[in-house]
Scaffold this active site. Structure first.
Site, mmCIF file in Angstrom:
data_model
loop_
_atom_site.group_PDB
_atom_site.id
_atom_site.type_symbol
_atom_site.label_atom_id
_atom_site.label_comp_id
_atom_site.label_asym_id
_atom_site.label_seq_id
_atom_site.Cartn_x
_atom_site.Cartn_y
_atom_site.Cartn_z
ATOM 1 C CB SER A 144 -0.946 -0.054 1.199
ATOM 2 O OG SER A 144 -1.971 0.904 1.092
ATOM 3 C CD GLU A 239 -5.634 -3.443 -4.711
ATOM 4 O OE1 GLU A 239 -5.191 -2.381 -4.226
ATOM 5 O OE2 GLU A 239 -4.936 -4.442 -4.883
ATOM 6 C CG HIS A 269 -5.473 -2.058 -0.643
ATOM 7 N ND1 HIS A 269 -4.733 -1.508 -1.669
ATOM 8 C CD2 HIS A 269 -4.935 -1.569 0.503
ATOM 9 C CE1 HIS A 269 -3.810 -0.717 -1.169
ATOM 10 N NE2 HIS A 269 -3.898 -0.748 0.145
#
Length: 300
Positions: A144, A239, A269
């Site tokens: 991320s 996502e 995600h």
């Protein structure tokens, strides 16, 4: 079985959350609670240490590490998260590769906006080099926001005249602070974790009014990746940040970089965090990431 697992993970991530905008403290506590449910393999050991002036978590395999070090950058929207919340991912990589890993506790926004965290990560890399490690024995990895840092720390290292690591692995990286990818719209509602409003909110804390149209904030749009090491980008189709990955992969290819864009259907995600029996796709993706790392970090 895999479709059932994906459906269960999706339903879990869609559980009702408190209405209204949550405080930074609530965001951090909620993320800790979620990541505490992830499986951590029992064949990895952890030691608190420091790296480049910041706390770090050193993760090593129980049976002794083989040559190779992963410098890991945790996720959390640049606002929350820690080496402990990423432990399921770092320990899985350590277990699967036999390498050791350092996970950096970089400073977080809004208390410390850009470029504080990036400076911490660059200092950590510099400390590994100063300790005598050869850059060919180091790989960057992150998820991320930390996946974004894996890319931007390499950019900052190159700008500082430092040698680049042997490889970079990113899980669902955040690579576009302008939030202009088409998937921000096309995956709205499909993404069980993020909304555009949510990522704009945390992104604004990190930017603190700075222009997002620059390589160290939006590398998917503005970075020159010439000379970058081999790059593995893993992302799920569900996502809103999907296009961050696809556009960075295109830039890497245009710059002559060895790049693998690894897209998993119907995955959310950072789905790799659900490894250890919860989601087959997570274990398979981490197997591919481990193979990539062992192929590019040479063993004497």
């Amino acid at each position: 079985m895999s479709k059932e697992q994906l459906a269960k993970v999706d339903a879990m991530l869609r559980q009702p959350r408190p209405e209204g905008r949550r405080s930074v403290e609530e965001l951090r506590a909620g993320f800790r609670a979620l990541m505490d449910t992830m499986v951590v393999p029992d064949d990895a050991r952890t030691t608190q240490t420091a790296l480049g002036g910041r706390p770090a978590l050193h993760v090593t395999p129980d049976n002794g590490a083989r040559p190779g070090t992963i410098l890991y950058f945790h996720g959390g929207g640049f606002v929350f998260g820690s080496p402990e919340t990423a432990l399921s991912l770092t320990a899985q990589l350590v277990s699967k590769t036999g390498f050791d890993s350092y996970s950096v506790d970089y400073r977080l926004a809004p208390e410390h906006p850009f470029p504080a965290g990036l400076e911490d990560n660059l200092s950590a890399y510099r400390a590994l080099l100063d300790s005598g490690l050869d850059p060919s024995a180091i790989a960057f990895a992150g998820d991320s926001a930390g996946g974004g840092y894996a890319v931007t720390t390499a950019l900052a290292a190159r700008d500082a005249g430092l040698p680049l690591p042997a490889a970079i692995v990113t899980f669902s990286p955040g690579l576009d602070a302008t939030r202009t990818g088409e998937s921000m719209t096309t995956k709205d509602g499909i993404d069980p974790i993020f909304t555009r409003e949510a990522v704009m909110h945390t992104g604004a804390m990190y930017l603190a009014g700075q222009d997002p149209e620059q390589p160290l904030l939006s590398p998917a749009l503005f970075a020159d990746l010439t000379g970058f090491p081999p790059l593995l980008i893993q992302v799920g189709t569900n996502e809103i940040l999907l296009d961050d990955s696809t556009r960075l992969a295109a830039r890497a290819r245009e710059a002559g970089v060895d790049v693998i864009l690894d897209i998993t259907a119907d995955a959310p995600h950072v789905f790799q965090a659900f490894a250890g029996g919860t989601l087959d796709e997570a274990d398979h993706a981490l197997d591919r990431a481990a193979l990539f790392l062992t192929q590019h970090v040479p063993t004497p």
